[in-house]
Scaffold this motif. Structure first.
Motif, mmCIF file in Angstrom:
data_model
loop_
_atom_site.group_PDB
_atom_site.id
_atom_site.type_symbol
_atom_site.label_atom_id
_atom_site.label_comp_id
_atom_site.label_asym_id
_atom_site.label_seq_id
_atom_site.Cartn_x
_atom_site.Cartn_y
_atom_site.Cartn_z
ATOM 1 N N GLY A 1 4.689 9.510 -2.687
ATOM 2 C CA GLY A 1 4.532 8.748 -1.446
ATOM 3 C C GLY A 1 3.153 8.145 -1.289
ATOM 4 N N ARG A 2 2.194 8.702 -2.008
ATOM 5 C CA ARG A 2 0.821 8.200 -1.900
ATOM 6 C C ARG A 2 0.495 7.172 -2.973
ATOM 7 N NH1 ARG A 2 -1.901 12.925 -3.081
ATOM 8 N NH2 ARG A 2 -0.298 14.410 -2.438
ATOM 9 N N THR B 1 0.860 -1.174 0.000
ATOM 10 C CA THR B 1 0.000 0.000 0.000
ATOM 11 C C THR B 1 0.900 1.228 0.000
ATOM 12 O OG1 THR B 1 -0.003 -0.198 2.391
ATOM 13 C CG2 THR B 1 -1.864 -1.125 1.222
ATOM 14 N N SER B 2 0.305 2.402 0.013
ATOM 15 C CA SER B 2 1.125 3.610 -0.029
ATOM 16 C C SER B 2 1.962 3.712 1.237
ATOM 17 C CB SER B 2 0.227 4.838 -0.179
ATOM 18 O OG SER B 2 -0.685 4.896 0.899
ATOM 19 N N GLN B 3 3.063 4.410 1.108
ATOM 20 C CA GLN B 3 3.972 4.509 2.248
ATOM 21 C C GLN B 3 4.347 5.964 2.522
ATOM 22 O OE1 GLN B 3 5.790 3.887 -1.512
ATOM 23 N NE2 GLN B 3 4.588 2.405 -0.481
ATOM 24 N N PRO B 4 3.498 6.625 3.285
ATOM 25 C CA PRO B 4 3.752 8.036 3.574
ATOM 26 C C PRO B 4 5.114 8.234 4.230
ATOM 27 C CG PRO B 4 2.020 7.137 4.985
ATOM 28 C CD PRO B 4 2.293 6.145 3.927
ATOM 29 N N GLU B 5 5.601 7.210 4.890
ATOM 30 C CA GLU B 5 6.932 7.318 5.502
ATOM 31 C C GLU B 5 7.978 7.578 4.427
ATOM 32 O OE1 GLU B 5 6.156 3.636 4.995
ATOM 33 O OE2 GLU B 5 4.257 4.596 5.537
ATOM 34 N N ARG C 1 8.406 5.993 -16.434
ATOM 35 C CA ARG C 1 7.576 6.025 -15.237
ATOM 36 C C ARG C 1 8.488 5.975 -14.028
ATOM 37 N NH1 ARG C 1 2.201 3.940 -15.749
ATOM 38 N NH2 ARG C 1 1.576 3.944 -17.931
ATOM 39 N N TYR C 2 7.983 6.531 -12.946
ATOM 40 C CA TYR C 2 8.805 6.652 -11.749
ATOM 41 C C TYR C 2 8.041 6.142 -10.544
ATOM 42 C CZ TYR C 2 11.237 9.885 -14.865
ATOM 43 O OH TYR C 2 11.891 10.443 -15.930
ATOM 44 N N GLU C 3 8.764 5.485 -9.637
ATOM 45 C CA GLU C 3 8.108 5.079 -8.402
ATOM 46 C C GLU C 3 9.092 5.087 -7.243
ATOM 47 O OE1 GLU C 3 6.459 1.247 -9.214
ATOM 48 O OE2 GLU C 3 8.362 0.222 -9.064
ATOM 49 N N PRO C 4 8.543 5.216 -6.027
ATOM 50 C CA PRO C 4 9.408 5.258 -4.848
ATOM 51 C C PRO C 4 10.255 3.999 -4.766
ATOM 52 C CG PRO C 4 7.177 5.884 -4.258
ATOM 53 C CD PRO C 4 7.127 5.402 -5.681
ATOM 54 N N LEU C 5 11.472 4.191 -4.323
ATOM 55 C CA LEU C 5 12.369 3.069 -4.094
ATOM 56 C C LEU C 5 12.441 2.904 -2.590
ATOM 57 C CD1 LEU C 5 14.279 1.103 -5.464
ATOM 58 C CD2 LEU C 5 16.007 2.884 -5.515
ATOM 59 N N LEU C 6 11.947 1.800 -2.110
ATOM 60 C CA LEU C 6 11.868 1.639 -0.654
ATOM 61 C C LEU C 6 13.222 1.283 -0.068
ATOM 62 C CD1 LEU C 6 8.437 -0.145 -0.493
ATOM 63 C CD2 LEU C 6 8.993 2.279 -0.279
#
Lengths: 152, 152
Positions: free
Chosen positions: A40-41, A8-12, A91-96
């Motif tokens: 982040g959302r 799920t989304s990770q606001p952190e 496309r871009y996405e957060p890298l955890l």
DNA sequence: ATGACTGCAAAGCCTTTGCACGCAA
DNA sequence: TTGCGTGCAAAGGCTTTGCAGTCAT
């Protein structure tokens, strides 16, 4: 079993990213922050155009150039991954930070991108990464084909 | 062990491709044939620009538009794979009928693309492909990082 | 006050499309 | 002869860059 939908989304992540940006000497500008908070959302990868539109809808207009600049800075700091799945659009996405991540299935008919994850695949790639003559920093797996709605 | 370099050129592929094109109703035009024959001599993916330059050097000038048209037709017939490894440029390589194929490591510093193959990775992906809700037709694995020459 | 950040517009690439001519069948 | 194939040039789409005004520090 590979799940179709993943984290799920990770606001952190957004907080983390903003801190890292600050550590790197960046100021807290409005445009960049808006991009970070939007990312982040998200659950999956967005194009620069997606980002611009989402932000416009929530009355937080950001110039396209600023979106690209923010994304480039985030990618340099390894806070986002840039992925190219065809159609000529990145496309871009957060890298955890914990290394938890997913890959993508792309429907070549309608362009839909669906994330999936598969621990066994990760293991294969990690083992492989240690054997090759490259310093492997990231990896992407893209499955091309037809989604449920598009196959006949 | 994953080998850095993989199959040698496969002139048979060019013949095969030309036949398949003919079967599909295409005429034997000079530009398209030149592209096919060049691809058949390659070991790894080429960009449209690469193709244009190689052909020009061997005095077989082909218009850029014809290169793209040929590549699109070949991709439609599943005779070549189009792959996007970043840098905003697509690359194309022969798709071998026996399913034998390789994947790519990309140096994000100098742009070098190196092929590799790994049977275990293939197994993971095949197993995965059967489990997901997609008709998976192709897959690409891209390792990003720094090549031997570029890492410090 | 200083220098980074942003928005706008223009420029850069890669790729696709339109059109007239040439060539395969 | 027919209409597909090709080359050239123009147009498209995504991304980057230049510049001047604005804002964070």
């Amino acid at each position: 079993m590979a799940r179709a939908h993943v984290h799920t989304s990770q606001p952190e992540w957004a907080e983390h990213a903003l801190e890292r940006l600050q550590d790197a000497g960046y100021r807290r500008g409005g445009a960049r922050s808006a991009v970070v908070e939007l990312l982040g959302r998200q659950d999956c990868a967005l194009s620069a155009q997606d980002i611009e539109e989402h932000l416009r809808r929530e009355d937080r207009r950001v110039a396209r150039a600023s979106v690209y600049r923010a994304l480039e800075q985030l990618a340099d700091l390894r806070l986002v991954t840039k992925l190219e799945v065809g159609q000529g659009t990145a496309r871009y996405e957060p890298l955890l930070p914990d290394g938890d991540h997913h890959h993508h299935m792309v429907c070549d008919a309608c362009g839909t991108v669906v994330p999936f994850e598969d621990p066994e695949l990760e293991k294969s790639i990690e083992a492989l990464s240690r054997r090759v003559s490259f310093d492997v920093a990231e990896h992407d797996v893209v499955l091309h084909g037809a989604c449920k709605d598009c196959r006949e």
